[in-house]
Scaffold this active site. Structure first.
Site, short mmCIF file in Angstrom:
data_model
loop_
_atom_site.label_atom_id
_atom_site.label_comp_id
_atom_site.label_asym_id
_atom_site.label_seq_id
_atom_site.Cartn_x
_atom_site.Cartn_y
_atom_site.Cartn_z
CD GLU A 66 6.27 -9.95 -7.28
OE1 GLU A 66 5.09 -10.14 -6.93
OE2 GLU A 66 6.63 -8.88 -7.80
CD GLU A 69 6.91 -16.75 -5.78
OE1 GLU A 69 6.63 -15.68 -5.19
OE2 GLU A 69 6.05 -17.52 -6.24
CB CYS A 77 1.31 -6.15 -6.19
SG CYS A 77 1.78 -5.57 -7.79
CB SER A 132 4.51 -13.94 -7.25
OG SER A 132 4.88 -13.65 -5.93
CE LYS A 182 -3.55 -2.73 -3.95
NZ LYS A 182 -2.72 -3.90 -3.72
CD GLU A 227 -4.73 -6.81 -1.84
OE1 GLU A 227 -4.59 -5.58 -1.71
OE2 GLU A 227 -3.86 -7.53 -2.33
CD GLU A 287 -7.29 -15.06 0.92
OE1 GLU A 287 -8.49 -15.11 1.28
OE2 GLU A 287 -6.94 -14.67 -0.21
CB CYS A 310 -1.48 2.13 -9.06
SG CYS A 310 -1.59 0.44 -8.50
FE1 HC1 Z 1 -0.64 0.04 -6.43
FE2 HC1 Z 1 0.78 -1.58 -5.21
S1 HC1 Z 1 1.53 -0.26 -6.87
S2 HC1 Z 1 -1.03 -2.22 -6.42
O1 HC1 Z 1 -0.64 -0.13 -8.18
O2 HC1 Z 1 1.76 -3.12 -5.73
O3 HC1 Z 1 -3.39 0.22 -5.42
O4 HC1 Z 1 -0.04 2.97 -6.20
O5 HC1 Z 1 -0.27 0.49 -3.54
O6 HC1 Z 1 -0.34 -2.97 -2.74
O7 HC1 Z 1 3.12 -0.56 -3.66
C1 HC1 Z 1 -2.37 0.28 -5.87
C2 HC1 Z 1 -0.36 1.90 -6.33
C3 HC1 Z 1 -0.14 -0.04 -4.57
C4 HC1 Z 1 0.14 -2.44 -3.65
C5 HC1 Z 1 2.24 -0.99 -4.18
#
Ligand code: HC1
Ligand code: SF4
Length: 574
Positions: free
Chosen positions: A283, A286, A303, A323, A362, A365, A370, A507
């Site tokens: 990141e 980028e 993220c 990003s 998550k 996700e 993809e 998070c």
């Molecule tokens: Fe998160 Fe992340 S910080 S998004 O908040 O970018 O879920 O804890 O795991 O993938 O590292 C969540 C937390 C986590 C991702 C990271």
């Protein structure tokens, strides 16, 4: 200040204080089910739908609801009269009469606020028997399970979804027995505009909205001798999971967590903080590339999957801003199925990648088409903090008494930058620590960027990087994200780099975390703990992490280079 008397005790309160809050100030706990208020995060529920908080105001013929009634000068309130207690009990009994009584097997067993109230109010039998509502359950998504038969119409989920997140998926439908909170036209969550942020799950007092449980699938993978099961843990798990084992919020349990995972039978335990460092490398590269080559700015962190789904659905014209980095959870999966598979000689088809995340999105996700092929996914299963807690309890592991374990070497070492990803402001601070040193070629004098911290819903700060004044914006909670994106579109805001996290607090306040039951202090303690871990780390910048250096030197090549692009970047679609 206004004078009043509650249960014979005189007190002064600020104008606008409700009876419920005034009573709390002097240690009187009036029961309620629908009440929800977190001032630091600036949200509260529409009051008085459950009618459990009935109290008497002297001189008034009727009882009133303590959560909605504000104190007036000279008011005399009695919370403990037979009339008030009896009314509360009847209202609770009516709710219970229309509720399935399957507490023994309910996912919220022992975490249910309705169950706790029934116990507290001494309910020993169901007073009103007869007809009950019958709704179909919704298990359509990979993340969230809705069972409207357990809904008590408190509307907390609706408030979160509409007012805090401004997603507008959940709203009240129908009347009488047919009344439910559901997506419009009662379509399934999978077909709806839901981002799977899980904020409805985080505040539901009963088992009406919970996460889709993946624990059986994970146990089956662990039991399968042909499978090599790798697990990763997200940054914010280590400061929250202790709460499930009678530990203080914010107690750092990293070592115990690793030991617990090994005891459960995972073959290898990696740290998502490591792949957060990897995300920083990509990141920050980028960001530097976009600055130096006059490409699209602002850059937006990518993220948080609920936030990604939100921009895809609501701002399809702005998809050139985020990003292209995959999230740390997916980067770890991708590296495990390639780099780790190569190093160990274990075929990637035999590796099962499990993530422990504070988040329900998550799960969705990991299932995005993809992110992997049909047969080899970057991440196979995602467990919430609560699900992992249940697994540990099932195996009778004494979590509190566990010795401190260590992550497996290859992808287990992290810098403090990776750790602070778990709180609002942390992702962008981590990226700036690295980008700043790369752009100036000089070591940072001060690693902490205090101006990016805090809990204000939308924050802006200027960060001086050499001759450059980088304008940074931060939003947490999707309602704030919407305001920020609208502001960019209308040119009200002019930022170069932006961090957005879907959950209030980031998070630490994820929809899969131990329930905070409205205790805001819990979120603040989790946040402080992440900053403390960072402070005590040997390395505090991602690019100084020796394991990160090694992975680029021996496998990935240049940050933001060809192989890194193949493995660590993605694209978005409306
Ligand atoms: Fe998160 Fe992340 S910080 S998004 O908040 O970018 O879920 O804890 O795991 O993938 O590292 C969540 C937390 C986590 C991702 C990271
Ligand atoms: Fe709304 Fe988030 Fe719940 Fe989906 S998960 S219904 S977006 S609060």
């Amino acid at each position: 200040m206004i004078n009043c008397v509650i249960n014979d005790k005189k007190l002064k309160v600020k104008e606008g204080t409700t009876i419920l809050d005034a009573a709390k100030e002097i240690g009187i706990d009036i029961p309620t089910l629908c009440h929800m208020k977190l001032p630091n995060f600036n949200y509260k529920n529409k009051p008085s739908s459950c009618r459990i908080c009935m109290v008497e105001v002297v001189g008034r013929p009727k009882l009133c609801t303590a959560c909605s009634e504000e104190i007036t000068e000279g008011m005399i309130v009695k919370t403990d009269t037979p009339k008030a207690v009896e009314a509360r009990k009847i209202n609770l009994e009516l709710l219970l009469s229309n509720h399935p009584k399957d507490c023994l097997v309910c996912p919220k067993n022992l975490n249910c606020e309705l169950q706790a109230l029934a116990e507290k109010m001494g309910i020993r039998e169901i007073a009103y028997k007869g007809e009950r509502m019958q709704h179909k359950v919704d298990a359509s998504s990979n993340s969230i399970y809705r069972n409207p038969n357990k809904c008590v119409m408190c509307r907390r989920c609706e408030t979160m979804c509409n007012e805090v997140q401004t997603v507008g998926t959940l709203s009240g439908l129908n009347r009488g027995f047919d009344a439910i909170v559901a997506p419009a036209f009662n379509i399934s969550l999978a077909e709806s505009s839901c981002t799977f942020c899980g904020q409805c799950v985080a505040v539901c007092p009963t088992g009406a909205i919970v996460e889709i449980d993946a624990t059986d699938k994970v146990f089956n993978a662990i039991k399968n001798p042909k499978k090599h099961v790798v697990v990763q843990v997200a940054p914010s798990i280590r400061v929250a999971i202790g709460e499930l084992f009678d530990m203080e919020a914010g107690e750092v349990t990293t070592g115990k967590l690793v030991t617990a995972l090994r005891k459960l039978g995972f073959d290898v335990v990696f740290d998502t903080d490591f792949s957060a460092d990897l995300t920083v490398m990509e990141e920050a590269s980028e960001l530097v590339d976009r600055i130096e080559n006059n490409k699209t700015l602002p850059i937006l962190t990518s993220c948080c999957p609920a936030w990604v789904r939100f921009i895809e659905m609501n701002y399809p014209d702005m998809l050139d801003i985020p990003s292209s980095c995959k999230s740390p959870q997916i980067m770890m999966g991708s590296m495990v199925k390639t780099y780790y598979a190569n190093k160990t000689g274990i075929p990637s088809k035999d590796i099962v990648m499990v993530s422990v995340m504070p988040c329900t999105a998550k799960k969705a996700e990991a299932a995005r088409s993809e992110l992997g092929t049909k047969d080899i996914r970057d991440v196979d299963y995602v467990l919430s903090t609560r699900e992992l807690g249940r697994m540990i309890k099932l195996y009778g592991i004494d979590f509190k008494g566990l010795e401190e374990g260590k992550f497996d070497k290859l992808m287990g070492e992290s810098s403090g930058a990776g750790t602070i990803f778990g709180t609002t402001g942390g992702v962008i601070e981590a990226a700036i620590r690295t980008a700043s040193e790369w752009l100036t070629g000089k070591e940072l004098e001060k690693i902490e960027f205090e101006e990016l911290r805090g809990l204000k819903g939308i924050r802006g700060a200027q960060v001086k990087i050499g001759d450059l004044n980088l304008k940074v914006g931060i939003a947490h909670g999707l309602g704030n994200a919407r305001k920020l994106l609208d502001g960019i579109r209308s040119k009200k805001y002019n930022f170069d780099a932006i961090e957005i996290m879907a959950c209030p607090g980031g998070c630490i306040g994820g929809g899969g975390q131990p329930y905070h039951h409205g205790h805001e202090e819990i979120l603040l303690k989790r946040q402080r703990a992440l900053y403390d871990i960072d402070k005590n780390k040997k390395f505090r910048k991602a690019h100084e992490n020796p394991m990160i250096k090694e992975i680029y030197e021996t496998y990935l090549g240049k940050p933001y280079g060809e192989r890194a692009h193949d493995l660590l970047h993605t694209s978005y679609s409306p």
